[in-house]
Design an enzyme around this catalytic site. Structure first.
Site, PDB file in Angstrom:
ATOM      1  N   CYS A 236      28.086  48.308  41.451  1.00 31.08           N
ATOM      2  CA  CYS A 236      28.412  49.362  42.425  1.00 31.08           C
ATOM      3  C   CYS A 236      29.902  49.692  42.345  1.00 31.08           C
ATOM      4  O   CYS A 236      30.292  50.859  42.214  1.00 31.08           O
ATOM      5  CB  CYS A 236      28.090  48.922  43.849  1.00 31.08           C
TER       6      CYS A 236
ATOM      7  N   ASP B  70      68.251  31.531  40.260  1.00 32.67           N
ATOM      8  CA  ASP B  70      69.585  31.949  40.666  1.00 32.67           C
ATOM      9  C   ASP B  70      70.218  30.781  41.423  1.00 32.67           C
ATOM     10  O   ASP B  70      69.509  30.025  42.089  1.00 32.67           O
ATOM     11  CB  ASP B  70      69.480  33.185  41.561  1.00 32.67           C
TER      12      ASP B  70
ATOM     13  N   CYS C 190      27.260  45.223  44.902  1.00 32.36           N
ATOM     14  CA  CYS C 190      27.438  44.328  43.750  1.00 32.36           C
ATOM     15  C   CYS C 190      28.531  44.844  42.832  1.00 32.36           C
ATOM     16  O   CYS C 190      29.126  45.896  43.070  1.00 32.36           O
ATOM     17  CB  CYS C 190      26.129  44.205  42.977  1.00 32.36           C
TER      18      CYS C 190
END
Length: 719
Positions: free
Chosen positions: A17, A416, A14
C-alpha cells in the site's frame, strides 16, 4: 520554491500500500521527494509549489484508492482518542466475527463426515455476515487499489476468501463439500492479527504520547501587578511566570529572581536535578523540586523546546532508513507476483496433478493468504519508531532513519574541543606582565579589547577583569582576526591580542618569553599575548576544565572500534596536553573554524565520519560529516544543524547514540529476515498443499505481530 507538507493517509494496510502511494507521489511532476510511512500513516512530501499544490497531491493519492488530507500536526488527546477508537472498532469486529466463526468451524471440522441436517445452509447463513459485513473494509480497500491499477494485502485476502465463499455457494447449490469455515475463520484470524498489531504499534509511538502528556495545563503569571492562573496556551512571550515547589515549569524562559533545583530528565535524560539561579534558562514541562522563582517567558507554544523535540521525533519516526528501500522495492512487485503464483498453483493442481477443484482452490487460497507482505512493511518503521523513542528518553534526538542507519557504520569520530570535550566555560588561570604596567592596568586593556568579541575565551577574560573591579572602556577600530585573535585601538594606541602566530605576524619577537609560553601550553592552557608598539607587554592564559565524563566516553568509543580525533584551534602543545589527558592519540591543532570541514572531508575518504560539536561555530563541519552530532542543550542552532542532537552536554551521549543505532539496525535485520523467511518458506509449503488457508492466515498474522514485538524488545536495551 520548494515546500514541505505532511499528509495523513487513510486506508493503508501493508508495505505494498505504502509503496503504491510512494511511487505515485514520486512520479508526480513537481515532487522532489516523497516518503510514505506505513507505521505512522503519513506522507512527507517536498514539492515545487510553482508546479503543483496540496490539492494536486491529495488527488494523486486518492486516484490510487487511498484517502488523504493535510496533516494538522500531532494532537496528543486527539490522536489518543483516534487510536482508541480504531482499536475498539477492530476489537468489536473481531469479537463479532468470532461469534459466527466458532460455530462454522465446529460444523466444518467436526461434522464433516456425519453432517447434520441443513448443515451447509447453516454455515452459509453464519459465513455471510462475516464475508459481506465484517470483511467490507477489506473489499473497499481492495477495490480502491484496483481502481488505481494496483494491488495490496487486502487484494490477496479478498481474492482468497471470496474464492472459497463463492465456490462453497456453488457447491451448496449443485451438491459437494463446502468451505465456508475456511473463508470465515480466515477473515477472523486476519482481523485478530490486526488487533494485536494495532496494540503493539500503539506502544511503538509511546515516546511522543508520553512527551505530549508532560505539558502542564496551567501557569501562574503576573499581569498588572496581580497573580493570575491561566491556561498554558494563553502565556505570551514576555510574561512574568511564577513557579512554586513541585510545579511544572509551564514554558521556556529565563529566571529573573529566586533559585531552585529542577528535574530536567525528560529533556536531557539526566536523573540528578540541576541547580538554577538568576539568569539561568528553564525549559517548559521540567519539574521544579524545591525553591520558588520567577522567570520571563521567552518561548511558548510551538516554539518551546518540548514542542521542537516532539516535532523532531515525529519527523524521525515518519522517515525512512535507506534499508527500507529494499522492502519497498520488494513490496511493489510482491503482490502481483503472488497473484501469478496463486494462479499457477491452482492450474497446476487442477490440470497437471489431477486434483479436485476444491483441493486446487484451497492450495491457491493458502498461497494468497500466507504471502501477505505486512511483516515486510513493518520491519523497518516499527524499529525506527522504537529506537527514536528510546533515544528521546535518554536525551538523544535522532532526526531520521537515515541518521540512525548511518551511525552504526561509522569509522571515525571527530570531537571539537571547546564545549564538547571541555566544559566550554574557560577561566583566566595565569597572568604574566613584561612591562611596568600593573595587573589592573593590564586587565583593563585586555578586558576592554575583548568586550566586543563573541569568543568563549573573551567572556572569561571580561568576567575576570570585571570581578577584579576594573572599569572597562570602549575601544575603537575593533577587528576580529579568525583563528588568530583581535586588534583594537585604546586611546591612540593600537593593541594586538591573540596567539603567538598573530604576534609574530606583526614582526614582534616572542623568543625571550618562549619558556613561559611553553610551560603554560604544556599544562593545556590557551595562551594569549598582548602587544603594542611592536612590543610584547604581557601574557594572559585561559584554561577550560575537561568534562568529568569525556575520558570515559572516549574510552567507550574506542572500545567500539572507532578511531577518535580531537580538533581544535589551539596550538600543537596545548592540543597535545588536552588530548593526552582524555586518551586521544590523534588530533588536529591550530585549525581555523573554516578549515574544520576540510579535515572532516579528508577523513571521509577513508570511511564514514561523525563530527561532534556545539552546533554553532561547528555548523559547516557538522554538515560535511556523514553524521553531525550537535551538543547544544536544546539550542535552536543545534536542533537545526545536527543529524543527532544531544540534549545534555555529555559525550557519553555519543556512545549511547551509536549503541542505539547498532541495536536498532540489528532489529531491522532480524525483522527483515523473519518477514522474508515467512514468505519464502510459506509460499512453497502452501503451493504444494501442506498448509490450509486457516493455518496460513494464522501464520501471516503471527509474522506481523512477531516483527512488531521484536521491535518492542529494543526497549530492554541498556545504553
Amino acid at each position: 520554491m520548494t515546500k514541505k507538507i505532511v499528509l495523513d493517509i487513510k486506508g493503508m494496510h501493508c508495505a505494498s500500500c505504502s509503496a503504491v502511494v510512494n511511487k505515485a507521489l514520486d512520479r508526480s511532476a513537481g515532487v522532489e521527494k516523497a516518503n510514505v510511512n506505513i507505521s505512522t500513516h503519513k506522507a512527507t512530501i517536498e514539492y515545487d509549489e510553482s508546479v503543483l499544490g496540496v490539492t494536486d497531491l491529495i488527488a494523486t493519492v486518492r486516484k490510487k484508492g487511498y484517502g488523504a488530507r493535510e496533516s494538522t500536526g500531532f494532537n496528543y488527546e486527539k490522536e489518543n482518542r483516534k487510536s482508541a477508537r480504531e482499536y475498539r472498532k477492530l476489537k468489536n469486529s473481531f469479537y463479532t466475527s468470532l461469534v459466527f466463526a466458532i460455530p462454522i468451524f465446529i460444523l466444518g471440522m467436526f461434522f464433516m463426515k456425519n453432517p447434520i441436517p441443513y448443515q451447509g445452509m447453516f454455515m452459509f447463513v453464519l459465513a455471510t455476515p462475516v464475508q459481506l459485513y465484517i470483511a467490507l473494509p477489506m473489499y473497499q480497500s481492495a477495490f480502491a487499489a484496483l481502481r488505481g491499477f494496483s494491488a495490496n494485502m487486502d487484494t490477496l485476502i479478498v481474492m482468497g476468501t471470496t474464492a472459497a465463499y463463492v465456490y462453497s455457494i456453488y457447491a451448496l447449490v449443485v451438491g459437494g463439500h463446502v468451505y465456508f469455515e475456511a473463508s470465515a475463520v480466515l477473515i477472523t484470524i486476519v482481523i485478530f492479527g490486526r488487533v494485536l498489531e494495532a496494540k503493539a504499534k500503539g506502544k511503538t509511538s509511546n515516546a511522543i504520547k508520553q512527551l505530549m502528556g508532560l505539558t502542564p495545563k496551567t501557569a501562574i503569571v503576573v499581569r498588572d501587578g496581580t497573580e493570575i492562573k491561566i491556561s498554558v496556551s494563553e502565556v505570551i512571550v514576555g510574561d512574568i511566570v511564577i513557579v512554586k515547589p513541585g510545579d511544572k515549569v509551564p514554558v521556556d524562559g529565563v529566571i529573573i529572581s529566586g533559585y531552585s533545583s529542577i528535574d530536567e530528565a525528560m529533556v536531557t535524560g539526566e536523573s540528578i536535578p540541576v541547580e538554577k539561579n538568576k539568569g539561568d534558562l528553564v525549559i517548559g514541562a521540567t519539574i521544579n523540586k524545591h525553591g520558588s522563582f520567577k522567570f520571563k517567558a521567552t518561548k511558548v507554544g510551538s516554539e518551546s523546546t518540548l514542542a521542537q523535540i516532539i516535532k523532531l521525533i515525529q519527523e524521525a519516526q515518519g522517515s525512512k532508513a535507506p534499508i527500507q528501500r529494499f522492502a519497498d522495492s520488494v513490496a511493489t512487485y510482491f503482490v502481483p507476483g503472488v497473484l501469478i503464483i496463486a494462479i499457477v498453483t491452482f492450474v497446476s493442481w487442477l490440470l497437471f496433478a489431477g486434483a479436485s477443484f476444491h483441493t486446487s482452490l484451497l492450495a491457491s487460497v493458502a498461497v494468497l493468504v500466507i504471502a501477505c507482505p505486512c511483516a515486510l512493511g513493518l520491519a523497518t518503521p516499527t524499529a525506527i519508531m522504537v529506537g527514536t523513542g528510546i533515544g528521546a528518553k535518554h536525551g538523544i534526538l535522532i532526526k531520521g532513519g537515515e541518521a540512525l542507519e548511518t551511525a552504526h557504520k561509522l569509522k571515525f569520530i571527530v570531537l571539537d574541543k571547546t564545549g564538547t570535550i571541555t566544559e566550554g566555560k574557560p577561566v583566566v588561570s595565569a597572568i604574566k606582565i613584561y612591562s611596568k604596567m600593573t595587573e589592573k592596568e593590564f586587565l583593563k586593556i585586555v578586558g576592554s579589547i575583548e568586550k566586543g568579541s563573541e569568543h568563549p575565551l573573551a567572556d572569561a577574560i571580561v568576567a575576570h577583569a570585571e570581578s577584579s573591579g576594573v572599569g572597562l572602556v570602549d575601544v575603537k577600530n575593533f577587528k576580529a582576526i579568525p583563528g588568530h585573535g583581535i586588534s583594537a585601538k585604546l586611546g591612540s594606541k593600537l593593541y594586538y591580542l591573540g596567539n603567538p602566530k598573530l604576534i609574530k605576524e606583526q614582526g614582534i619577537s616572542t623568543t625571550p618569553h618562549l619558556s613561559d609560553i611553553s610551560e603554560l601550553e604544556t599544562q593545556g592552557k590557551t595562551v594569549m599575548l598582548l602587544a603594542v608598539n611592536k612590543q610584547l607587554v604581557g601574557i594572559i592564559a585561559v584554561s577550560d576544565k575537561i568534562k568529568e565524563t569525556s575520558k570515559q566516553a572516549i574510552f567507550q568509543m574506542k572500545k567500539m572500534g572507532l578511531k577518535v580525533y580531537m580538533i581544535t584551534g589551539d596550538n600543537e602543545r596545548t592540543a597535545k596536553a588536552i588530548a593526552k589527558e582524555v586518551l586521544v592519540t590523534d588530533y588536529f591543532s591550530e585549525v581555523l573554524p573554516s578549515e574544520k570541514a576540510q579535515h572532516v572531508a579528508k577523513l571521509q575518504e577513508l570511511g564514514p565520519v561523525a563530527m561532534v560539536g556545539d552546533g554553532i561555530n561547528d555548523a559547516p563541519a557538522l554538515a560535511q560529516a556523514n553524521i553531525g552530532i550537535a551538543m547544544g542543550s536544546g539550542t535552536d542552532v543545534a536542533m537545526e544543524t545536527g543529524d543527532v542532537v544531544l540534549m545534555k552536554d555529555d559525550l557519553l551521549g555519543v556512545a549511547k547514540a551509536i549503541k542505539l543505532s547498532k541495536a536498532t539496525m540489528a532489529k531491522i535485520r532480524q525483522n527483515m529476515f523473519w518477514a522474508l523467511f515467512y514468505n519464502t518458506i510459506g509460499i512453497p509449503i502452501a503451493a504444494i498443499g501442506l498448509l490450509n488457508p486457516m493455518l496460513a492466515g494464522a501464520a501471516m498474522a503471527l509474522s506481523s505481530v512477531s516483527v512488531v514485538t521484536n521491535s518492542l524488545l529494543l526497549k530492554r536495551k541498556k545504553l
